[in-house]
Design an enzyme around this catalytic site. Sequence first.
Site, short mmCIF file in Angstrom:
data_model
loop_
_atom_site.label_atom_id
_atom_site.label_comp_id
_atom_site.label_asym_id
_atom_site.label_seq_id
_atom_site.Cartn_x
_atom_site.Cartn_y
_atom_site.Cartn_z
N ASN A 88 0.92 -1.24 0.26
CA ASN A 88 -0.03 0.02 0.05
C ASN A 88 0.91 1.35 -0.24
OD1 ASN A 88 -2.58 1.95 0.58
ND2 ASN A 88 -0.93 2.09 2.47
N TYR A 160 3.71 9.81 -10.78
CA TYR A 160 2.83 8.91 -9.77
C TYR A 160 2.02 7.93 -10.54
CZ TYR A 160 -1.11 7.54 -6.75
OH TYR A 160 -2.21 6.64 -6.27
#
Length: 255
Positions: A88, A160
Amino acid sequence: MGALTGKTIIVTGASKGIGAATAQAMIAAGATVIAHYGHDRAGAEAATQAAAPGHAHLLQGDFSDMAAVDRFWQAAAALGPVDVLVNNAGIMQQTGGIEDPIGDWDAAWDLSMRVNVHAPARLLRHAVQSWLSAKRPGSVIGIGSWVSTRGTANPGAIAYAASKAAIAAATKTVARNYADRGILAYVIAPGVVRTQMSVESAARTGGEAAVTAGLPMGEWVPPSDIAETAVFLAEGRARHLTGATIDLNGAAYIR
């Protein structure tokens, strides 16, 4: 007894947002959680406070440093066989887009690739190798993003978006190559989630109200939705879902 009783689960980035919600949900389902944090130990402590004694372990690791990632894995593995890895932890740089200075661009790509690709891929490698050597099953749950397939509306977050696509492809490659040995791998791809990272991104794309107005449900995805999906996958009751990308975006992006 919970559905995950007896399982040991690593949750990276467990001090806030999706990671904190996932750690809490795994603990509620009976798992022993190894909660990774970068700098916010207090956040990781809060996320695991409901755990029974001995059922939560906090481990620090700077995931921009691959040696630190290796040390994190070694410390986690020493706590007992790991059954599930929830990848995560990640960062979203708000500057470093095509129109930004080249120094910002280079810095954003370098850090995004180290934290969002190299670190989770390194952990994925460690986990799969451990399961293969022990001839035991295991699962990788990657927390991805819808930007990996649709791109991002935030021009500063181009690195990202690319990094999320890269680690998603790596996770799917594990699914394809090791399913016959009981190793499963999934990607959860959320849309706009109620996290600080998304709030910061929204500020660069018209503001929170504008982002919300474009969502069919008129609300951001709560981190608990991702957490409960991760619990379901960790239970191993849908083995043939391995390799899947599970969209959680309130019908904002249907493919």
